[in-house]
Design a protein around this motif. Structure first.
Motif, PDB file in Angstrom:
ATOM      1  N   GLU A   1       0.836  -1.209   0.000  1.00  0.00           N
ATOM      2  CA  GLU A   1       0.000   0.000   0.000  1.00  0.00           C
ATOM      3  C   GLU A   1       0.874   1.264   0.000  1.00  0.00           C
ATOM      4  O   GLU A   1       0.612   2.218  -0.723  1.00  0.00           O
ATOM      5  N   LEU A   2       1.932   1.226   0.800  1.00  0.00           N
ATOM      6  CA  LEU A   2       2.852   2.361   0.906  1.00  0.00           C
ATOM      7  C   LEU A   2       3.502   2.647  -0.457  1.00  0.00           C
ATOM      8  O   LEU A   2       3.565   3.798  -0.908  1.00  0.00           O
ATOM      9  N   VAL A   3       3.982   1.599  -1.114  1.00  0.00           N
ATOM     10  CA  VAL A   3       4.673   1.774  -2.398  1.00  0.00           C
ATOM     11  C   VAL A   3       3.681   2.204  -3.484  1.00  0.00           C
ATOM     12  O   VAL A   3       3.970   3.095  -4.282  1.00  0.00           O
ATOM     13  N   CYS A   4       2.497   1.607  -3.485  1.00  0.00           N
ATOM     14  CA  CYS A   4       1.491   1.969  -4.494  1.00  0.00           C
ATOM     15  C   CYS A   4       1.026   3.417  -4.319  1.00  0.00           C
ATOM     16  O   CYS A   4       0.881   4.148  -5.299  1.00  0.00           O
ATOM     17  N   ASP A   5       0.803   3.831  -3.074  1.00  0.00           N
ATOM     18  CA  ASP A   5       0.394   5.224  -2.822  1.00  0.00           C
ATOM     19  C   ASP A   5       1.475   6.198  -3.301  1.00  0.00           C
ATOM     20  O   ASP A   5       1.177   7.244  -3.885  1.00  0.00           O
ATOM     21  N   TRP A   6       2.723   5.833  -3.067  1.00  0.00           N
ATOM     22  CA  TRP A   6       3.855   6.670  -3.495  1.00  0.00           C
ATOM     23  C   TRP A   6       3.947   6.727  -5.026  1.00  0.00           C
ATOM     24  O   TRP A   6       4.156   7.803  -5.613  1.00  0.00           O
ATOM     25  N   LEU A   7       3.751   5.594  -5.680  1.00  0.00           N
ATOM     26  CA  LEU A   7       3.780   5.571  -7.154  1.00  0.00           C
ATOM     27  C   LEU A   7       2.672   6.456  -7.728  1.00  0.00           C
ATOM     28  O   LEU A   7       2.863   7.159  -8.718  1.00  0.00           O
ATOM     29  N   SER A   8       1.527   6.425  -7.087  1.00  0.00           N
ATOM     30  CA  SER A   8       0.393   7.222  -7.540  1.00  0.00           C
ATOM     31  C   SER A   8       0.636   8.715  -7.285  1.00  0.00           C
ATOM     32  O   SER A   8       0.481   9.541  -8.185  1.00  0.00           O
ATOM     33  N   ALA A   9       1.064   9.043  -6.069  1.00  0.00           N
ATOM     34  CA  ALA A   9       1.224  10.460  -5.692  1.00  0.00           C
ATOM     35  C   ALA A   9       2.411  11.105  -6.413  1.00  0.00           C
ATOM     36  O   ALA A   9       2.347  12.276  -6.778  1.00  0.00           O
ATOM     37  N   THR A  10       3.488  10.366  -6.608  1.00  0.00           N
ATOM     38  CA  THR A  10       4.703  10.957  -7.161  1.00  0.00           C
ATOM     39  C   THR A  10       4.715  10.951  -8.683  1.00  0.00           C
ATOM     40  O   THR A  10       5.165  11.904  -9.310  1.00  0.00           O
ATOM     41  N   PHE A  11       4.256   9.868  -9.283  1.00  0.00           N
ATOM     42  CA  PHE A  11       4.401   9.712 -10.734  1.00  0.00           C
ATOM     43  C   PHE A  11       3.074   9.607 -11.481  1.00  0.00           C
ATOM     44  O   PHE A  11       3.060   9.523 -12.703  1.00  0.00           O
TER      45      PHE A  11
ATOM     46  N   ASP B   1      -9.119  -9.919   3.465  1.00  0.00           N
ATOM     47  CA  ASP B   1     -10.268  -9.787   4.366  1.00  0.00           C
ATOM     48  C   ASP B   1      -9.998  -8.789   5.502  1.00  0.00           C
ATOM     49  O   ASP B   1     -10.916  -8.165   6.017  1.00  0.00           O
ATOM     50  N   ASP B   2      -8.729  -8.648   5.894  1.00  0.00           N
ATOM     51  CA  ASP B   2      -8.404  -7.702   6.975  1.00  0.00           C
ATOM     52  C   ASP B   2      -8.315  -6.250   6.473  1.00  0.00           C
ATOM     53  O   ASP B   2      -7.965  -5.341   7.221  1.00  0.00           O
ATOM     54  N   GLY B   3      -8.633  -6.056   5.195  1.00  0.00           N
ATOM     55  CA  GLY B   3      -8.664  -4.703   4.639  1.00  0.00           C
ATOM     56  C   GLY B   3      -7.354  -4.245   4.030  1.00  0.00           C
ATOM     57  O   GLY B   3      -7.293  -3.198   3.380  1.00  0.00           O
ATOM     58  N   SER B   4      -6.294  -5.027   4.199  1.00  0.00           N
ATOM     59  CA  SER B   4      -4.989  -4.590   3.686  1.00  0.00           C
ATOM     60  C   SER B   4      -4.856  -4.881   2.186  1.00  0.00           C
ATOM     61  O   SER B   4      -5.480  -5.797   1.648  1.00  0.00           O
ATOM     62  N   LEU B   5      -4.040  -4.063   1.553  1.00  0.00           N
ATOM     63  CA  LEU B   5      -3.746  -4.244   0.129  1.00  0.00           C
ATOM     64  C   LEU B   5      -2.637  -5.285  -0.002  1.00  0.00           C
ATOM     65  O   LEU B   5      -1.528  -5.081   0.490  1.00  0.00           O
ATOM     66  N   ALA B   6      -2.936  -6.394  -0.676  1.00  0.00           N
ATOM     67  CA  ALA B   6      -1.936  -7.452  -0.836  1.00  0.00           C
ATOM     68  C   ALA B   6      -1.139  -7.273  -2.109  1.00  0.00           C
ATOM     69  O   ALA B   6       0.019  -7.697  -2.191  1.00  0.00           O
ATOM     70  N   ALA B   7      -1.744  -6.641  -3.112  1.00  0.00           N
ATOM     71  CA  ALA B   7      -1.058  -6.438  -4.382  1.00  0.00           C
ATOM     72  C   ALA B   7      -1.799  -5.410  -5.212  1.00  0.00           C
ATOM     73  O   ALA B   7      -3.025  -5.313  -5.135  1.00  0.00           O
ATOM     74  N   GLY B   8      -1.037  -4.635  -5.985  1.00  0.00           N
ATOM     75  CA  GLY B   8      -1.643  -3.655  -6.873  1.00  0.00           C
ATOM     76  C   GLY B   8      -0.992  -3.698  -8.239  1.00  0.00           C
ATOM     77  O   GLY B   8       0.220  -3.903  -8.334  1.00  0.00           O
ATOM     78  N   TRP B   9      -1.804  -3.514  -9.288  1.00  0.00           N
ATOM     79  CA  TRP B   9      -1.313  -3.449 -10.664  1.00  0.00           C
ATOM     80  C   TRP B   9      -1.525  -2.014 -11.135  1.00  0.00           C
ATOM     81  O   TRP B   9      -2.645  -1.489 -11.053  1.00  0.00           O
ATOM     82  N   MET B  10      -0.462  -1.356 -11.597  1.00  0.00           N
ATOM     83  CA  MET B  10      -0.534   0.084 -11.873  1.00  0.00           C
ATOM     84  C   MET B  10       0.077   0.439 -13.223  1.00  0.00           C
ATOM     85  O   MET B  10       0.998  -0.243 -13.689  1.00  0.00           O
ATOM     86  N   ALA B  11      -0.435   1.519 -13.818  1.00  0.00           N
ATOM     87  CA  ALA B  11       0.033   1.916 -15.145  1.00  0.00           C
ATOM     88  C   ALA B  11       0.091   3.426 -15.309  1.00  0.00           C
ATOM     89  O   ALA B  11      -0.677   4.163 -14.685  1.00  0.00           O
ATOM     90  N   VAL B  12       1.016   3.880 -16.131  1.00  0.00           N
ATOM     91  CA  VAL B  12       1.016   5.264 -16.628  1.00  0.00           C
ATOM     92  C   VAL B  12       0.787   5.275 -18.137  1.00  0.00           C
ATOM     93  O   VAL B  12       0.720   6.324 -18.753  1.00  0.00           O
ATOM     94  N   THR B  13       0.712   4.100 -18.737  1.00  0.00           N
ATOM     95  CA  THR B  13       0.446   3.975 -20.168  1.00  0.00           C
ATOM     96  C   THR B  13      -0.921   3.314 -20.336  1.00  0.00           C
ATOM     97  O   THR B  13      -1.644   3.100 -19.358  1.00  0.00           O
ATOM     98  N   ASN B  14      -1.275   2.955 -21.569  1.00  0.00           N
ATOM     99  CA  ASN B  14      -2.530   2.253 -21.799  1.00  0.00           C
ATOM    100  C   ASN B  14      -2.441   0.761 -21.478  1.00  0.00           C
ATOM    101  O   ASN B  14      -3.447   0.044 -21.541  1.00  0.00           O
TER     102      ASN B  14
END
Ligand SMILES: [Fe+2]
Length: 307
Positions: free
Chosen positions: A153-163, A174-187
């Motif tokens: 979650e920390l790394v994904c939030d940083w990728l979103s906010a910074t780039f 189930d505990d509400g935590s982010l286990a994995a995120g897939w992210m893009a700046v392209t299509n």
């Protein structure tokens, strides 16, 4: 992506002769490679070193001025920046290096050489660099990287906010935590995935992916690996997340993992809402069919980042 390998000869044999990347240049213990559809000087560096590790993952900015602009933003945010002068990395202009909150070393650059392939190896198509399909599995281009960390979650939030990376799909436990995120700046459906490391390590590498045009090319890749005596880690199969047909294999010389990736989907919606996979849907998200993948990271991370 720059990978350090304790057995450079074995790694070059794997990435060049079996995977079918093209060797562009060698210099000072480094081998620069790219796929036949990659136009930049290199998309992969193999470097000899005592232990396998990831040296850095590099991203190209949209303009030359953005490199300095990001340096200012990152500097204000307290990042430790290292300047990489033009030519220090072969084929590349001025760049900066810094760490993610998970201590993965990233690099930003804009200027890059796009050397033509040597005469006789050059593609007749001006939109390719090397001639297609000349040897090995022969993927078209680099696709994405997948990193592991203790706090996605920390790394994904940083990728979103910074780039400005946007989340396209994610796994929420189930505990509400982010286990994995897939992210893009392209299509692309993702340029980067960030997954929770099974052993709680902050800065591990899961894989680099190269793209093949067709699902059938992934089956052919499995055959080439069998013929070459290189065991697959998993696949061919199809991911629920990303919808791509995949195969995972590890470089026998270093332990760095490669994903051969085909299909998937592109995103054109400006109002895309992240697709959420729950804990009880996780297995289908990782493997829709064709392979057994257990756990969030679907196989442990492979190698560490570090100096
Ligand atoms: Fe992947």
């Amino acid at each position: 992506v720059a990978l350090v390998t304790p057995d450079l000869d074995a790694s070059v044999q794997f990435w060049r002769d079996v995977v079918g990347l093209e060797e562009v240049e060698r210099s000072g213990g480094q081998v620069f490679l790219r796929a036949w559809g990659d136009l930049e000087h290199h998309t992969l560096i193999l470097e000899a070193g005592s232990e396998a590790r990831v040296d850095h993952v590099a991203w190209r900015t949209k303009s030359r001025a953005d490199v300095a602009a990001f340096a200012e933003i990152l500097g204000h945010a307290g990042a430790q920046l290292t300047e990489v002068k033009a030519g220090e990395e072969l084929g590349q202009g001025d760049a900066i290096r810094f760490s993610t909150p998970g201590a993965h070393c990233f690099e930003l650059y804009y200027d890059v050489a796009k050397p033509p392939a040597p005469e006789g190896r050059r593609s007749a198509l001006k939109s390719n660099s090397f001639r297609a399909w000349s040897h090995g599995i022969s993927p078209r281009r680099i696709d994405h990287v997948n990193l592991c960390t203790s706090n996605p979650e920390l790394v994904c939030d940083w990728l979103s906010a910074t780039f400005g990376f946007r989340m396209t799909e994610l796994i929420r436990l189930d505990d509400g935590s982010l286990a994995a995120g897939w992210m893009a700046v392209t299509n692309l459906m993702h340029d980067i995935a960030v997954m929770r490391d099974a052993n709680g390590e902050p800065n591990r590498f899961h894989h680099i992916a190269y793209f093949l045009d067709n699902w059938h090319d992934v089956m052919r890749a499995a055959d080439i690996l069998q013929e070459s005596g290189v065991p697959r880690d998993a696949g061919p199969g199809k991911h629920g997340i990303s919808q791509a047909v995949f195969l995972y294999v590890t470089d026998p010389g270093s332990g760095h993992r490669l994903e051969l990736f085909s299909g998937g989907y592109l995103i054109f919606d400006p109002d895309w809402e992240p697709i959420v996979w729950r804990e009880d849907e996780l297995a289908a998200g990782q493997s829709w069919w064709g392979a057994e993948l257990a756990g969030v990271a679907a196989m442990d991370s492979t190698t560490p980042f570090g100096d």
